[in-house]
Design a protein around this motif. Structure first.
Motif, PDB file in Angstrom:
ATOM      1  N   ASN A  25       0.836  -1.197   0.000  1.00  0.00           N
ATOM      2  CA  ASN A  25       0.000   0.000   0.000  1.00  0.00           C
ATOM      3  C   ASN A  25       0.874   1.252   0.000  1.00  0.00           C
ATOM      4  N   PRO A  26       0.879   2.005  -1.101  1.00  0.00           N
ATOM      5  CA  PRO A  26       1.766   3.173  -1.188  1.00  0.00           C
ATOM      6  C   PRO A  26       1.422   4.248  -0.160  1.00  0.00           C
ATOM      7  N   ALA A  27       0.177   4.310   0.270  1.00  0.00           N
ATOM      8  CA  ALA A  27      -0.207   5.316   1.274  1.00  0.00           C
ATOM      9  C   ALA A  27       0.415   4.979   2.628  1.00  0.00           C
ATOM     10  N   ASP A  28       0.442   3.690   2.965  1.00  0.00           N
ATOM     11  CA  ASP A  28       1.102   3.276   4.209  1.00  0.00           C
ATOM     12  C   ASP A  28       2.600   3.558   4.134  1.00  0.00           C
ATOM     13  N   SER A  64      -6.979   5.530   9.997  1.00  0.00           N
ATOM     14  CA  SER A  64      -7.583   5.142   8.709  1.00  0.00           C
ATOM     15  C   SER A  64      -8.772   6.028   8.336  1.00  0.00           C
ATOM     16  N   GLY A  65      -9.531   6.490   9.345  1.00  0.00           N
ATOM     17  CA  GLY A  65     -10.663   7.377   9.045  1.00  0.00           C
ATOM     18  C   GLY A  65     -10.177   8.696   8.448  1.00  0.00           C
ATOM     19  N   LEU A  66      -9.121   9.240   9.039  1.00  0.00           N
ATOM     20  CA  LEU A  66      -8.520  10.483   8.529  1.00  0.00           C
ATOM     21  C   LEU A  66      -7.946  10.260   7.128  1.00  0.00           C
ATOM     22  N   ALA A  67      -7.343   9.097   6.912  1.00  0.00           N
ATOM     23  CA  ALA A  67      -6.751   8.780   5.614  1.00  0.00           C
ATOM     24  C   ALA A  67      -7.824   8.631   4.540  1.00  0.00           C
ATOM     25  N   CYS A  68      -8.938   8.035   4.908  1.00  0.00           N
ATOM     26  CA  CYS A  68     -10.051   7.900   3.963  1.00  0.00           C
ATOM     27  C   CYS A  68     -10.529   9.289   3.558  1.00  0.00           C
ATOM     28  N   ILE A  69     -10.551  10.209   4.524  1.00  0.00           N
ATOM     29  CA  ILE A  69     -10.946  11.588   4.223  1.00  0.00           C
ATOM     30  C   ILE A  69      -9.925  12.254   3.297  1.00  0.00           C
ATOM     31  N   ALA A  70      -8.647  11.901   3.468  1.00  0.00           N
ATOM     32  CA  ALA A  70      -7.609  12.440   2.567  1.00  0.00           C
ATOM     33  C   ALA A  70      -7.872  12.005   1.126  1.00  0.00           C
ATOM     34  N   LEU A  71      -8.376  10.784   0.961  1.00  0.00           N
ATOM     35  CA  LEU A  71      -8.693  10.299  -0.392  1.00  0.00           C
ATOM     36  C   LEU A  71      -9.891  11.067  -0.972  1.00  0.00           C
ATOM     37  N   GLN A  72     -10.861  11.366  -0.119  1.00  0.00           N
ATOM     38  CA  GLN A  72     -12.018  12.169  -0.573  1.00  0.00           C
ATOM     39  C   GLN A  72     -11.563  13.578  -0.953  1.00  0.00           C
ATOM     40  N   TYR A  73     -10.601  14.097  -0.183  1.00  0.00           N
ATOM     41  CA  TYR A  73     -10.028  15.426  -0.442  1.00  0.00           C
ATOM     42  C   TYR A  73      -9.434  15.460  -1.852  1.00  0.00           C
ATOM     43  N   ILE A  74      -8.721  14.399  -2.204  1.00  0.00           N
ATOM     44  CA  ILE A  74      -8.149  14.281  -3.550  1.00  0.00           C
ATOM     45  C   ILE A  74      -9.258  14.286  -4.595  1.00  0.00           C
ATOM     46  N   LYS A  75     -10.315  13.512  -4.312  1.00  0.00           N
ATOM     47  CA  LYS A  75     -11.397  13.376  -5.295  1.00  0.00           C
ATOM     48  C   LYS A  75     -12.093  14.699  -5.576  1.00  0.00           C
ATOM     49  N   ALA A  76     -12.028  15.615  -4.602  1.00  0.00           N
ATOM     50  CA  ALA A  76     -12.646  16.928  -4.789  1.00  0.00           C
ATOM     51  C   ALA A  76     -11.972  17.703  -5.926  1.00  0.00           C
ATOM     52  N   ALA A 102     -12.935   2.069   8.098  1.00  0.00           N
ATOM     53  CA  ALA A 102     -13.244   3.064   7.074  1.00  0.00           C
ATOM     54  C   ALA A 102     -13.620   2.356   5.777  1.00  0.00           C
ATOM     55  N   LYS A 103     -14.578   2.927   5.078  1.00  0.00           N
ATOM     56  CA  LYS A 103     -15.028   2.343   3.807  1.00  0.00           C
ATOM     57  C   LYS A 103     -13.909   2.398   2.777  1.00  0.00           C
ATOM     58  N   ILE A 104     -13.599   1.271   2.208  1.00  0.00           N
ATOM     59  CA  ILE A 104     -12.586   1.235   1.159  1.00  0.00           C
ATOM     60  C   ILE A 104     -13.245   1.647  -0.153  1.00  0.00           C
ATOM     61  N   PRO A 115     -11.105   4.239  -7.346  1.00  0.00           N
ATOM     62  CA  PRO A 115      -9.672   3.986  -7.310  1.00  0.00           C
ATOM     63  C   PRO A 115      -9.006   4.782  -6.198  1.00  0.00           C
ATOM     64  N   GLY A 116      -7.831   4.351  -5.827  1.00  0.00           N
ATOM     65  CA  GLY A 116      -7.075   5.069  -4.821  1.00  0.00           C
ATOM     66  C   GLY A 116      -6.778   4.211  -3.616  1.00  0.00           C
ATOM     67  N   CYS A 117      -5.750   4.608  -2.875  1.00  0.00           N
ATOM     68  CA  CYS A 117      -5.321   3.881  -1.701  1.00  0.00           C
ATOM     69  C   CYS A 117      -5.232   4.851  -0.539  1.00  0.00           C
ATOM     70  N   PHE A 118      -5.588   4.391   0.660  1.00  0.00           N
ATOM     71  CA  PHE A 118      -5.336   5.222   1.838  1.00  0.00           C
ATOM     72  C   PHE A 118      -4.707   4.401   2.945  1.00  0.00           C
ATOM     73  N   SER A 119      -4.081   5.114   3.885  1.00  0.00           N
ATOM     74  CA  SER A 119      -3.265   4.464   4.903  1.00  0.00           C
ATOM     75  C   SER A 119      -4.081   4.011   6.109  1.00  0.00           C
ATOM     76  N   GLY A 120      -3.505   3.129   6.890  1.00  0.00           N
ATOM     77  CA  GLY A 120      -4.050   2.791   8.200  1.00  0.00           C
ATOM     78  C   GLY A 120      -5.095   1.699   8.225  1.00  0.00           C
ATOM     79  N   ALA A 121      -5.513   1.211   7.053  1.00  0.00           N
ATOM     80  CA  ALA A 121      -6.602   0.237   7.030  1.00  0.00           C
ATOM     81  C   ALA A 121      -6.097  -1.204   6.930  1.00  0.00           C
ATOM     82  N   ASN A 122      -4.775  -1.381   7.010  1.00  0.00           N
ATOM     83  CA  ASN A 122      -4.184  -2.718   6.921  1.00  0.00           C
ATOM     84  C   ASN A 122      -4.591  -3.464   5.667  1.00  0.00           C
ATOM     85  N   ASP A 123      -4.767  -2.737   4.580  1.00  0.00           N
ATOM     86  CA  ASP A 123      -5.094  -3.433   3.335  1.00  0.00           C
ATOM     87  C   ASP A 123      -3.970  -3.251   2.323  1.00  0.00           C
ATOM     88  N   ALA A 124      -3.787  -4.271   1.499  1.00  0.00           N
ATOM     89  CA  ALA A 124      -2.864  -4.128   0.382  1.00  0.00           C
ATOM     90  C   ALA A 124      -3.616  -3.364  -0.687  1.00  0.00           C
TER      91      ALA A 124
END
Ligand SMILES: *[C@@H]1O[C@H](CO)[C@@H](O)[C@H](O)[C@H]1NC(C)=O
Ligand SMILES: *[C@@H]1O[C@H](CO)[C@@H](O)[C@H](O)[C@H]1NC(C)=O
Ligand SMILES: *[C@@H]1O[C@H](CO)[C@@H](O)[C@H](O)[C@H]1NC(C)=O
Ligand SMILES: *[C@@H]1O[C@H](CO)[C@@H](O)[C@H](O)[C@H]1NC(C)=O
Length: 224
Positions: free
Chosen positions: A28-31, A53-65, A179-181, A184-193
């Motif tokens: 996971n590049p975000a991790d 992970s919740g904050l990281a998911c929000i960072a991905l939404q920030y990008i989508k904006a 946090a909802k996965i 496209p895109g990756c976010f940190s803290g969710a222990n997912d590849a």
């Protein structure tokens, strides 16, 4: 004979290089970006930040904006989403309870057409000036979330890091704890590849290697 051995070794080399690259894209590049940030902080005696992970998911939404528009990231035409978006759009999209939103104490955003490794994204894209490094080293943060995304599986690639002063287990809390996965895109803290953001990079970087491997295989075949 010597030539045949040479090509045989070359084949093994290319096959093993391909395998290495392939296994890398499942990380996971975000991790990895969070790890680079924490390594940089601890090396200069700042604390390591909690990976939320919740904050990281929000960072991905920030990008989508930004809807894939690199030209309004930084520079004179720089835009940033309205603060109200956090509660109105970003948190609900992540399943993060709005009552658990905490102050954002820093943000870093960068965009580039080419995909680079997370450590390079940190040093070359996000650390543009002294001010960026000050943000990374600030004592105001207690937690961090990072995200990377391409658009429709290709470039441009956006990298976003949000910092917060919230308490680790009581801020940016997703309903049900996870946090909802979203892709496209990756976010940190969710222990997912995650390799969703690097589809294009795999396309671009694996082909020359695969092709070189194929060429050396063919060359070997013709020699035997
Ligand atoms: C932290 O990152 C900055 C920007 O890339 C770099 O100049 C500095 O050397 C790094 N510090 C450490 C201790 O690695
Ligand atoms: C930390 O927070 C204080 C108070 O809100 C603010 O004045 C200061 O600029 C912040 N420091 C950094 C590096 O952002
Ligand atoms: C948060 O973490 C602290 C220390 O790990 C723990 O004592 C506390 O009970 C936790 N709170 C919640 C709401 O889980
Ligand atoms: C891979 O490359 C081809 C040709 O360059 C392109 O048409 C395709 O969209 C790429 N695939 C992805 C997932 O980017």
């Amino acid at each position: 004979m010597a030539n045949a051995t040479h090509f045989y070794l070359l084949c093994i080399f290319f096959i093993s290089v391909s395998a290495t690259v392939q296994s890398k894209v499942t990380d996971n590049p975000a991790d990895e970006l969070v790890a680079a940030i924490n390594a940089n902080r601890t090396a200069s005696k700042s604390t390591s930040l909690y990976s939320n992970s919740g904050l990281a998911c929000i960072a991905l939404q920030y990008i989508k904006a930004f809807q894939g528009d690199c030209s309004v990231v930084g520079g004179p035409k720089a835009k940033r989403p309205a603060d109200s978006e956090f509660a109105e759009t970003f948190a609900p999209n992540c399943g993060v309870e709005v009552s658990t939103l905490a102050p954002i104490t820093g943000r870093l955003l960068g965009c580039q057409s080419k995909y680079v490794k997370p450590s390079e994204a940190f040093s070359q894209i996000l650390m543009k000036n002294e001010k960026s490094l000050e943000i990374v080293h600030s004592k105001n943060h207690s937690e961090v979330g990072a995200a990377v995304s391409g658009s429709d599986g290709g470039g441009p690639y956006f990298w976003c890091v949000l910092f917060s002063s919230g308490k680790s287990n009581s801020s940016f809390v997703p309903e049900g704890g996870v946090a909802k996965i979203t892709r496209p895109g990756c976010f940190s803290g969710a222990n997912d590849a995650c390799s969703g953001a690097v589809a294009l990079s795999r396309n671009l970087s694996l082909w020359p290697i695969a092709l070189a491997g194929l060429i050396s295989l063919m060359a070997f075949a013709f020699r035997v």
